[in-house]
Design a protein around this motif. Sequence first.
Motif, PDB file in Angstrom:
ATOM      1  N   PRO A  95      47.809   8.748  16.511  1.00 28.06           N
ATOM      2  CA  PRO A  95      48.899   9.731  16.646  1.00 28.06           C
ATOM      3  C   PRO A  95      48.543  11.081  16.055  1.00 28.06           C
ATOM      4  O   PRO A  95      47.743  11.198  15.128  1.00 28.06           O
ATOM      5  N   GLN A  97      50.243  14.853  14.466  1.00 32.55           N
ATOM      6  CA  GLN A  97      51.286  15.179  13.496  1.00 32.55           C
ATOM      7  C   GLN A  97      52.665  15.071  14.145  1.00 32.55           C
ATOM      8  O   GLN A  97      52.903  15.606  15.230  1.00 32.55           O
ATOM      9  N   GLY A  98      53.568  14.360  13.477  1.00 35.55           N
ATOM     10  CA  GLY A  98      54.922  14.187  13.974  1.00 35.55           C
ATOM     11  C   GLY A  98      55.066  13.197  15.107  1.00 35.55           C
ATOM     12  O   GLY A  98      56.166  13.050  15.663  1.00 35.55           O
ATOM     13  N   GLU A  99      54.007  12.504  15.432  1.00 36.47           N
ATOM     14  CA  GLU A  99      53.998  11.569  16.567  1.00 36.47           C
ATOM     15  C   GLU A  99      53.882  10.141  16.045  1.00 36.47           C
ATOM     16  O   GLU A  99      53.216   9.879  15.047  1.00 36.47           O
ATOM     17  N   SER A 100      54.508   9.210  16.719  1.00 41.61           N
ATOM     18  CA  SER A 100      54.438   7.803  16.345  1.00 41.61           C
ATOM     19  C   SER A 100      53.621   7.025  17.359  1.00 41.61           C
ATOM     20  O   SER A 100      53.427   7.463  18.511  1.00 41.61           O
ATOM     21  N   GLU A 172      57.665   5.148  13.054  1.00 42.70           N
ATOM     22  CA  GLU A 172      57.443   6.149  12.017  1.00 42.70           C
ATOM     23  C   GLU A 172      56.336   7.117  12.440  1.00 42.70           C
ATOM     24  O   GLU A 172      55.254   6.694  12.840  1.00 42.70           O
ATOM     25  N   PRO A 173      56.572   8.427  12.341  1.00 42.80           N
ATOM     26  CA  PRO A 173      55.553   9.400  12.727  1.00 42.80           C
ATOM     27  C   PRO A 173      54.510   9.618  11.638  1.00 42.80           C
ATOM     28  O   PRO A 173      54.758   9.378  10.454  1.00 42.80           O
TER      29      PRO A 173
END
Length: 238
Positions: A95, A97-100, A172-173
């Motif tokens: 992932p 940043q900010g990605e799950s 959860e990211p």
Amino acid sequence: MSTPTIVFVHGAFADATGSWDAIARTLIQRGYPVLAPANPLRGLRHDAQYLRAVLATVPGPVVLVGHSYGGAVITAAATGIDAVTALVYVAAFAPDQGESAGAIDEKFGGAAQHVTQARPLPGATDPQGPPNIELAIDPAQFHRVFAPDTDTDTAALLAATQRPLALAAMLEPVDTPAWRSLPTHYAIATRDQMIPTDGQRFMAARMNAATIEVPTGHLAMLGAPEAITGLVTAAATC
């Protein structure tokens, strides 16, 4: 530089033994220190913190190898750890940043949402978070979607001993992805149903990873152990 320790991180619905035995044995025979801790599979932040605690006990340089969800864990855990010299992804989530991992799975249409079964997970429920459940693959589907490169008996054993994954772990990211600052390598499994090949190629290209492709299902390290061993040793010697 001293010989790096190879730290293997297994993914969901698996354990360290079933995932890494063949490759770990070969690397040990070649003189590499090897560690394959049990990934808790309870939540991305929790699992990353656990791995960071394990890495704190390892002297010298480290190459981190993650399979499937284990790729998300090494992505989150290795940031800021100077001892980690390279990341290796084996049919794994990487992932940004900010990605799950779940967002990537949804984008590329992995099989997990169709073949997993949910059961209650004891513990406090966060009213703002995901349902308190864990997921396991339907044993009747396990051989076809998760372990097609194994024989029937091996697949049945892997299904019986699979370790469920908390749903929160997929949702959860990542905060700061370690692959943005470390050399990366990726083994794309071209017959994978859990993380479709298009998704793997997208993640490998986004990381500018040194990439190989193997004609296997999701458990690429069982279907192509020589190729995966070669990728890990390349990461350890570059």
